[in-house]
Design an enzyme around this catalytic site. Structure first.
Site, PDB file in Angstrom:
ATOM      1  N   GLU A 135      -3.060   0.378   7.496  1.00 48.93           N
ATOM      2  CA  GLU A 135      -3.690  -0.523   6.540  1.00 48.93           C
ATOM      3  C   GLU A 135      -4.489  -1.595   7.282  1.00 48.93           C
ATOM      4  O   GLU A 135      -4.091  -2.030   8.369  1.00 48.93           O
ATOM      5  CB  GLU A 135      -2.627  -1.174   5.644  1.00 48.93           C
ATOM      6  CG  GLU A 135      -1.855  -0.152   4.806  1.00 48.93           C
ATOM      7  CD  GLU A 135      -0.831  -0.788   3.878  1.00 48.93           C
ATOM      8  OE1 GLU A 135      -0.676  -2.027   3.924  1.00 48.93           O
ATOM      9  OE2 GLU A 135      -0.198  -0.046   3.099  1.00 48.93           O
ATOM     10  N   GLY A 185       3.343  -5.481  -5.534  1.00 46.99           N
ATOM     11  CA  GLY A 185       4.055  -6.722  -5.832  1.00 46.99           C
ATOM     12  C   GLY A 185       3.149  -7.933  -5.905  1.00 46.99           C
ATOM     13  O   GLY A 185       3.632  -9.061  -5.959  1.00 46.99           O
ATOM     14  N   HIS A 233      -2.275  -2.093  -1.507  1.00 48.77           N
ATOM     15  CA  HIS A 233      -0.913  -2.613  -1.321  1.00 48.77           C
ATOM     16  C   HIS A 233      -0.673  -3.835  -2.205  1.00 48.77           C
ATOM     17  O   HIS A 233      -0.221  -4.888  -1.742  1.00 48.77           O
ATOM     18  CB  HIS A 233      -0.658  -2.956   0.147  1.00 48.77           C
ATOM     19  CG  HIS A 233       0.791  -2.874   0.530  1.00 48.77           C
ATOM     20  ND1 HIS A 233       1.223  -2.480   1.768  1.00 48.77           N
ATOM     21  CD2 HIS A 233       1.923  -3.141  -0.169  1.00 48.77           C
ATOM     22  CE1 HIS A 233       2.544  -2.500   1.824  1.00 48.77           C
ATOM     23  NE2 HIS A 233       2.992  -2.900   0.643  1.00 48.77           N
TER      24      HIS A 233
END
Length: 399
Positions: free
Chosen positions: A258, A284, A281
């Site tokens: 990433e 959350g 990503h």
């Protein structure tokens, strides 16, 4: 004391720590190993997310580090063994962003079933494609959850609430929620699931967990979702099964490699496929989750420093202690887990004629941690004798 927070951790963490008296350095991006080695001397508390890796070399250089907080669920980005050997407590947020991840997964299931990625792209290209071909309701379809922990169980509950059938597989003994059915093997799950969603952790043994063999075993035209860890999936094998038409769609929020910073180029073999949802990503990354994580983890870090509380630490013995009563003293002693340590501690208090009014002990593998509250402080000589013990990792006192 100085705290370093990286990767744009929510400002509430900085506010919390500053209010407690810490000098806080807030960084927007992640730090490399060399940058950490250079930066951490003089830093007592470290806050990171998933892109900052704290290796044994970093821990060796961080001579002043007392505790580290992972402002996320995963902790595989920290060498927990090396941290424990140095007596550095590590905390995470195992529950704070669960709901946010689950809502993203539910949204992706619906979007893939209704072919929304493809429809949206066509509309932006000026193409009116009003067709029900390939679009389905998710009601009555079977969701297979691989990994039935905090996120997996909440996903199970929400999926059932909107009419899906749920099956799950986990190597641990997990209690089924609602009408979900536990299956005895991953192969059983892949054979029946219309949607497979991964929720496994980032332990090294899970690297390459889901590859060609597993994709080949999935039902024709099934959908695949990974919101766990990028390294658990073979993205090239996934691409092959998407291009061949064996799988109807996929959604991925995590990747083997990433980008380190905001705006860096993202590379993946899955780019360019109109039946794939790619997100950076952000499972959350809701304001609600990040604020809760910021508050929770900063509180754990401060609680460890000010009270000796290791409750929910992922690498030290778990000792939950109440606030210290006025007029009492507290001694925290992290030690090698060998017989006789508690007797040694209590003998010192007896010699000093200090009455023990509360004591909490826990062990974890080779480590033991005891917190003792007493009616008065130990003298420096007594503290020094205990600190000089061959089994002492660190000793702290609060008066």
């Amino acid at each position: 004391m100085k705290a370093l927070l990286t990767e744009s951790i929510h400002p509430v963490a900085m506010q919390h720590l500053e209010a407690a008296g810490y000098d806080v350095d807030l960084r927007t991006g992640s730090l490399s190993e060399d940058e950490l080695v250079h930066t951490l001397p003089g830093v007592h508390l470290l806050g990171i997310r998933s892109n900052t890796h704290v290796t044994e070399r970093v821990i060796d250089a961080a001579t002043d580090l007392v505790a580290a907080g992972c402002f996320c669920i995963g902790t595989n980005q920290i060498d927990l063994t090396a941290a424990a050997a140095r007596g550095i407590a590590v905390f995470n947020a195992p529950y704070s962003n669960t709901r946010s991840v689950v809502e993203l997964v539910i949204g992706e299931i619906i979007a893939l079933a209704r072919r929304l990625p493809e429809k949206t792209l066509r509309m932006h290209d000026g193409i009116w494609d009003k067709s029900a071909k390939g679009s389905h309701e998710i009601r009555g379809r079977t969701l297979g959850i691989v990994g039935y922990g905090n996120i997996g169980t909440q996903l199970s509950n929400m999926a059932e609430a909107i009419g899906m059938r749920v099956v799950f597989y986990d190597t641990a003994d997990r209690l089924a929620h609602g009408n979900a059915r536990r299956l005895g093997s991953l192969e059983e799950l892949l054979a029946v699931a219309d949607v497979v969603s991964l929720h496994v952790d980032g332990r090294p043994g899970n690297a390459g967990f889901f590859g060609e063999k597993e994709f080949a075993a999935m039902k024709p035209r099934a959908m695949f979702i990974n919101a766990s860890r990028g390294m658990v999936v073979d993205d090239q094998a996934l691409r092959d099964h998407l291009v061949s038409g064996h799988l109807s769609g996929a959604a991925l929020d995590v990747f083997p490699v990433e980008p380190k910073a905001q705006g860096d180029e993202f590379e993946s073999v899955l780019r360019g496929l109109d039946n794939v949802i790619l997100t950076p990503h952000v499972g959350g990354s809701t304001q609600e989750a990040q604020e809760e994580i910021g508050w929770f983890v900063s509180g754990k870090l401060d609680g460890f420093v000010t009270e000796g509380n290791t409750s929910l630490s992922v690498n030290l013995p778990d000792v939950a202690v109440p606030p210290r009563e006025p007029g009492t003293s507290r001694l925290g002693f992290l030690h090698h887990n060998v017989p006789g340590i508690l007797a040694e501690v209590n003998a010192l208090f007896a010699e000093e004629e200090c009455n023990v009014i509360g004591q909490h002990l826990a062990t974890r593998g080779s480590l033991g941690y005891v917190v003792t509250d007493a009616s008065g402080p130990l003298c420096e000589e007594a503290v020094g004798r205990l600190r000089a013990s061959e089994h002492c990792l660190w000793l702290r006192t609060w008066d």
